[in-house]
Design an enzyme around this catalytic site. Sequence first.
Site, mmCIF file in Angstrom:
data_model
loop_
_atom_site.group_PDB
_atom_site.id
_atom_site.type_symbol
_atom_site.label_atom_id
_atom_site.label_comp_id
_atom_site.label_asym_id
_atom_site.label_seq_id
_atom_site.Cartn_x
_atom_site.Cartn_y
_atom_site.Cartn_z
ATOM 1 C CG HIS A 37 62.816 36.282 9.495
ATOM 2 N ND1 HIS A 37 61.856 37.087 10.061
ATOM 3 C CD2 HIS A 37 63.750 37.136 8.997
ATOM 4 C CE1 HIS A 37 62.206 38.364 9.919
ATOM 5 N NE2 HIS A 37 63.338 38.417 9.274
ATOM 6 C CB SER A 75 54.858 45.182 13.734
ATOM 7 O OG SER A 75 56.092 44.494 13.827
ATOM 8 C CG ASP A 79 53.465 30.127 9.924
ATOM 9 O OD1 ASP A 79 53.595 30.076 8.689
ATOM 10 O OD2 ASP A 79 52.762 30.992 10.486
ATOM 11 C CG ASN A 135 54.607 34.718 8.637
ATOM 12 O OD1 ASN A 135 55.090 35.620 9.323
ATOM 13 N ND2 ASN A 135 53.395 34.789 8.127
HETATM 14 P P1 OAD Z 1 54.707 41.279 14.589
HETATM 15 O O1 OAD Z 1 54.161 40.426 15.696
HETATM 16 O O2 OAD Z 1 55.760 42.263 14.930
HETATM 17 O O3 OAD Z 1 53.509 42.089 13.907
HETATM 18 C C1 OAD Z 1 52.312 41.454 13.553
HETATM 19 C C2 OAD Z 1 51.457 42.446 12.812
HETATM 20 O O4 OAD Z 1 50.299 41.769 12.350
HETATM 21 C C3 OAD Z 1 50.979 43.639 13.656
HETATM 22 O O5 OAD Z 1 51.232 44.850 12.965
HETATM 23 C C4 OAD Z 1 49.466 43.394 13.779
HETATM 24 O O6 OAD Z 1 48.710 44.609 13.818
HETATM 25 C C5 OAD Z 1 49.176 42.620 12.502
HETATM 26 N N1 OAD Z 1 47.984 41.749 12.560
HETATM 27 C C6 OAD Z 1 47.438 41.136 13.651
HETATM 28 N N2 OAD Z 1 46.366 40.421 13.294
HETATM 29 C C7 OAD Z 1 46.222 40.554 11.953
HETATM 30 C C8 OAD Z 1 45.291 40.054 10.988
HETATM 31 N N3 OAD Z 1 44.286 39.244 11.348
HETATM 32 N N4 OAD Z 1 45.442 40.400 9.688
HETATM 33 C C9 OAD Z 1 46.463 41.223 9.318
HETATM 34 N N5 OAD Z 1 47.369 41.729 10.184
HETATM 35 C C10 OAD Z 1 47.256 41.403 11.480
HETATM 36 O O7 OAD Z 1 55.166 40.262 13.431
HETATM 37 P P2 OAD Z 1 56.192 40.500 12.239
HETATM 38 O O8 OAD Z 1 56.103 41.866 11.680
HETATM 39 O O9 OAD Z 1 56.059 39.328 11.317
HETATM 40 O O10 OAD Z 1 61.307 36.933 13.503
HETATM 41 O O11 OAD Z 1 57.565 40.336 13.014
HETATM 42 C C11 OAD Z 1 58.763 40.342 12.296
HETATM 43 C C12 OAD Z 1 59.713 39.319 12.879
HETATM 44 O O12 OAD Z 1 59.873 39.545 14.279
HETATM 45 C C13 OAD Z 1 59.230 37.892 12.788
HETATM 46 O O13 OAD Z 1 59.503 37.315 11.535
HETATM 47 C C14 OAD Z 1 59.971 37.219 13.897
HETATM 48 C C15 OAD Z 1 59.915 38.284 14.967
HETATM 49 O O14 OAD Z 1 60.979 38.254 15.871
HETATM 50 C C16 OAD Z 1 61.752 35.663 13.577
HETATM 51 O O15 OAD Z 1 61.101 34.733 13.997
HETATM 52 C C17 OAD Z 1 63.127 35.501 13.092
#
Ligand code: OAD
Length: 228
Positions: free
Chosen positions: A109, A177, A94, A92
């Site tokens: 990141h 994810s 943020d 994250n």
């Molecule tokens: P994603 O948006 O790909 O995935 C978010 C995950 O959070 C999903 O698997 C959801 O099911 C889960 N989720 C949603 N609500 C939730 C909750 N209340 N509690 C727990 N889990 C929950 O986000 P990331 O995996 O972080 O890169 O994405 C990876 C990277 O892709 C990010 O760091 C970003 C993006 O492009 C940059 O900004 C460089």
Amino acid sequence: MEKIDPSAYRNIVFFTGAGMSAECGVPTYRGKGGIWNQYDYGEYACQKAFERDPEKVLRFHELRRRAVLDCQPHAGHRVVAGMPRSILVTQNIDGMHQRAGSMNVIELHGSLWRLRCDPCGSMREDPGDDYETLRCDCGNWLRPDITWFGDMLDESVMRMATEAIASCDLFISIGTSGSVWPAAGFPSLARDAGAFCIEINPEPSGAICYDLVIRGSASEALPSLFVS
Ligand code: OAD
């Protein structure tokens, strides 16, 4: 739910993604309401877009900063911040973990709150809502110190993260994810190191087989995960 006794572990790693901040009101990247469903990353989150129209890209990141400043960390962030013998690796950008009191956060990141100038190599913290300036003192455009699509991860940050994960005995993945590499490989690295691996995510992430899967939200699952 199975409770975890943190005193039974020597090195704990929390590994977080956008789902960690979702309940604060910060949108995730994929899935319902995801940023990349709404915006084309090729227009806003890659070096080519920045070179084409730096101001447009910077204004987009300013919007994201304002949205984050309207949100507050939740109880799950505070559990992570208060855990002894733990290291936090986050995807994250943020700064929500730091606002909850986490220190020494490994930000894979980068950060929404830093700008850098690639031509002259300078870096500046910029914690406000609007950027203080869009230009470096050398005259070039500043860019967010964030890993965009197509960027390499900072090598020293990556080394710190892999060293921590390769030597942990408890690995807790929250709200990711698992679709962006190399971070997507971290759960396997932890499992190969012999760590007890836990996933907190309301949806299946398609990653490795965890020892414990909690299909719940970060703000509810984290405060009840550990024995007190
Ligand atoms: P994603 O948006 O790909 O995935 C978010 C995950 O959070 C999903 O698997 C959801 O099911 C889960 N989720 C949603 N609500 C939730 C909750 N209340 N509690 C727990 N889990 C929950 O986000 P990331 O995996 O972080 O890169 O994405 C990876 C990277 O892709 C990010 O760091 C970003 C993006 O492009 C940059 O900004 C460089």
